[in-house]
Design an enzyme around this catalytic site. Structure first.
Site, PDB file in Angstrom:
ATOM      1  N   HIS A 294       7.159 -23.872  13.833  1.00  0.00           N
ATOM      2  CA  HIS A 294       6.203 -24.081  14.462  1.00  0.00           C
ATOM      3  C   HIS A 294       5.082 -22.950  14.246  1.00  0.00           C
ATOM      4  O   HIS A 294       5.781 -21.894  14.047  1.00  0.00           O
ATOM      5  CB  HIS A 294       6.604 -23.908  16.109  1.00  0.00           C
ATOM      6  CG  HIS A 294       5.129 -24.274  16.957  1.00  0.00           C
ATOM      7  ND1 HIS A 294       4.664 -25.460  17.188  1.00  0.00           N
ATOM      8  CD2 HIS A 294       4.456 -23.374  17.583  1.00  0.00           C
ATOM      9  CE1 HIS A 294       3.603 -25.432  17.775  1.00  0.00           C
ATOM     10  NE2 HIS A 294       3.550 -24.198  18.250  1.00  0.00           N
TER      11      HIS A 294
ATOM     12  N   ASP B 133       3.704 -30.781  29.232  1.00  0.00           N
ATOM     13  CA  ASP B 133       2.731 -29.852  28.199  1.00  0.00           C
ATOM     14  C   ASP B 133       1.550 -30.325  27.993  1.00  0.00           C
ATOM     15  O   ASP B 133       0.633 -29.866  27.859  1.00  0.00           O
ATOM     16  CB  ASP B 133       3.558 -29.591  27.032  1.00  0.00           C
ATOM     17  CG  ASP B 133       2.706 -28.548  26.145  1.00  0.00           C
ATOM     18  OD1 ASP B 133       2.709 -27.418  26.803  1.00  0.00           O
ATOM     19  OD2 ASP B 133       2.320 -28.890  24.917  1.00  0.00           O
TER      20      ASP B 133
ATOM     21  N   ARG C 135      -4.994 -25.992  30.727  1.00  0.00           N
ATOM     22  CA  ARG C 135      -5.092 -24.310  30.356  1.00  0.00           C
ATOM     23  C   ARG C 135      -6.452 -24.129  29.418  1.00  0.00           C
ATOM     24  O   ARG C 135      -7.128 -23.274  29.436  1.00  0.00           O
ATOM     25  CB  ARG C 135      -3.735 -24.136  29.501  1.00  0.00           C
ATOM     26  CG  ARG C 135      -2.655 -23.990  30.630  1.00  0.00           C
ATOM     27  CD  ARG C 135      -1.394 -23.749  29.784  1.00  0.00           C
ATOM     28  NE  ARG C 135      -1.618 -22.700  28.854  1.00  0.00           N
ATOM     29  CZ  ARG C 135      -0.689 -22.657  27.804  1.00  0.00           C
ATOM     30  NH1 ARG C 135      -0.018 -23.558  27.609  1.00  0.00           N
ATOM     31  NH2 ARG C 135      -0.731 -21.517  26.892  1.00  0.00           N
TER      32      ARG C 135
ATOM     33  N   SER D  78       5.377 -23.704  26.629  1.00  0.00           N
ATOM     34  CA  SER D  78       4.913 -24.853  25.884  1.00  0.00           C
ATOM     35  C   SER D  78       5.567 -25.043  24.618  1.00  0.00           C
ATOM     36  O   SER D  78       5.933 -25.994  24.144  1.00  0.00           O
ATOM     37  CB  SER D  78       3.384 -24.372  25.740  1.00  0.00           C
ATOM     38  OG  SER D  78       2.828 -25.306  24.872  1.00  0.00           O
TER      39      SER D  78
ATOM     40  N   LYS E 249       8.852 -28.031  23.534  1.00  0.00           N
ATOM     41  CA  LYS E 249       8.645 -28.968  22.716  1.00  0.00           C
ATOM     42  C   LYS E 249       9.621 -28.918  21.730  1.00  0.00           C
ATOM     43  O   LYS E 249      10.207 -29.875  21.052  1.00  0.00           O
ATOM     44  CB  LYS E 249       7.182 -28.965  22.029  1.00  0.00           C
ATOM     45  CG  LYS E 249       6.049 -29.404  22.825  1.00  0.00           C
ATOM     46  CD  LYS E 249       4.632 -29.496  22.484  1.00  0.00           C
ATOM     47  CE  LYS E 249       4.268 -27.767  22.472  1.00  0.00           C
ATOM     48  NZ  LYS E 249       2.825 -27.672  22.335  1.00  0.00           N
TER      49      LYS E 249
HETATM   50  N1  URA Z   1       0.750 -23.664  20.821  1.00  0.00           N
HETATM   51  C1  URA Z   1       1.333 -24.324  21.782  1.00  0.00           C
HETATM   52  O1  URA Z   1       1.986 -25.439  21.325  1.00  0.00           O
HETATM   53  N2  URA Z   1       1.296 -24.044  22.981  1.00  0.00           N
HETATM   54  C2  URA Z   1       0.494 -23.088  23.623  1.00  0.00           C
HETATM   55  O2  URA Z   1       0.495 -22.940  24.719  1.00  0.00           O
HETATM   56  C3  URA Z   1      -0.038 -21.964  22.481  1.00  0.00           C
HETATM   57  C4  URA Z   1       0.005 -22.460  21.153  1.00  0.00           C
END
Ligand code: URA
Length: 410
Positions: A82, A161, A168, A183, A187
């Site tokens: 990620h 999320d 947000r 977050s 995931k």
């Molecule tokens: N990437 C994400 O998936 N979530 C965040 O809060 C910030 C960057």
């Protein structure tokens, strides 16, 4: 329990129990807690932070708000990656085929871009015919068949999320370290991989602007990973300068392919080799030096390029039909000197303004537009040299992209 009492407790910087977090967050998902109440809660978290226990509890609440992918029927070690998002970040397109070509499974769910940095899914959609959706069964089958998949994040995974991130985004509560950690990690854990590599981008063109915050986020995500028995490694990488020379969806796919074809040696190459080596080192339990050798060999032997082509065809894409706009505008300098910086934020604003990004979720992307950087940091330039080339379809009001280049005159 009462929503106002919970907000008040967090506003006064007291630790919330898991029951209280569950009440307000799941209440929001069910529509029982209002936008303005959740906004206030998020701002209280932004200002006061969260304890480690609150972060672990909230991650659990996020994960359990939806399905968790079971990848036990996929053989071998599964490694996910990620990135917190950066300008010109096409690393997934390069790394996933490198790692998969070395026999490691790469299950990757990605997002679309909102704001200035494009998402991996948008980049893949610039390839005509490319399918970004996959059912659970298709996801597992593809991993078993070719060792990798990159598809869009399933709505069934971590639905909390999705709703919290949207809120947000419009309430200036994105850049909270605990909220980012919850977050991302919820995931990644719900996506079922055994090991996780996170590339934390740090700099003017990134969500995280300073090293101290990047380090804090890194330590927190590793603690969350440990709690779930997942090996997590985090790299902190520079995002003051765009990654590579292409910014814009189809242009970035072209650059990824050229890198896999052995034709690119820039900051993008270095970062991709670093990330892929860490993933291979984790998956095979070998040293970074040995993993690096395997990664470089996968590029030099074209094994990784072949894997990329197999992956694109598997997901229905026809890369020969991908188009970049024929309209070009070359931007020249009137200075003599050395380029000491290229401002990632300005480059991304110009590219987005040409149509490569979205301001609103509903905006349509123009896949064939973007910015090509003819010059890079460290290059010497003279009056009349081309700094960059803009690919456009519609004539728009461009920022002065030459301002992105800091040139120290000699
Ligand atoms: N990437 C994400 O998936 N979530 C965040 O809060 C910030 C960057």
């Amino acid at each position: 329990m009462n929503v106002l009492d919970i907000i008040d407790k967090k506003r006064n910087n007291n630790e919330l129990s898991k029951e209280e977090l569950d009440f307000i967050f799941n209440g929001y998902l069910k529509g029982e807690v209002k936008d303005y109440q959740m906004s206030s809660m998020l701002m209280a978290i932004c200002i006061n932070g969260m304890t480690d226990q609150e972060v672990l509890d909230l991650t659990d609440i996020f994960i359990n708000s939806g399905e968790v992918l079971d990848l036990s029927s996929v053989e071998g070690v599964k490694v996910d990656k990620h990135s917190t998002g950066g300008v010109g970040d096409k690393t997934t397109l390069v790394i996933a085929p490198i790692v998969a070509s070395l026999g490691i499974k790469v299950p990757k769910m990605s997002g679309r871009g909102l704001g200035l940095t494009g998402g991996t899914i948008d980049k893949l959609e610039s390839i005509p015919g490319f399918r970004v959706e996959a059912t659970k069964e298709e996801f597992v089958k593809q991993l078993n068949d070719i060792g990798m998949i990159v598809c869009s994040q399933s709505d069934k995974l971590v639905p909390l999320d999705k709703v919290i991130y949207s809120l947000r985004d419009v309430t200036a509560t994105v850049d909270s370290i605990p909220l980012i950690a919850v977050s991302i990690m919820s995931k990644k854990i719900a996506s079922g991989a055994d090991k996780i590599l996170i590339d934390i981008k740090c700099g003017d063109g990134a969500l995280i602007k300073d090293e101290r915050s990047a380090k804090e986020l890194k330590d927190l995500m590793i603690r969350i990973g440990n709690y779930y028995n997942k090996e997590v490694r985090c790299l902190i990488s520079d995002m003051n300068t765009p990654l590579g020379v292409c910014v814009g969806n189809a242009l970035e796919v072209v650059e990824a392919v050229e890198l896999l074809d052995g034709k690119v040696r820039n900051n993008l190459y270095d970062l991709c080799v670093d990330i892929a080596s860490n993933m291979v080192s984790m998956a095979k339990d070998i040293s970074i030096i040995d993993a690096r050798e395997e990664v470089i060999d996968a590029i030099n032997s074209k094994k990784a390029l072949n894997k990329f082509n197999e992956f694109v065809v598997y997901q229905g894409g026809n890369i020969d039909e991908m188009r970049i706009s024929d309209n070009k505008l070359e931007v020249k300098t009137n200075k003599n000197g050395i380029i000491t910086a290229i401002d990632a934020l300005i480059v991304s604003k110009v590219s987005s303004g040409l149509g490569s990004g979205r301001k609103d979720k509903e905006d349509k992307i123009d896949y064939g537009v973007g910015v090509f950087l003819n010059k890079q940091v460290g290059d010497t330039v003279k009056d009349g040299d081309i700094l960059c080339t803009l690919y456009y379809n519609e004539v728009k009001d461009y920022f002065n992209i030459a301002d992105a280049f800091t040139i120290e005159e000699v």
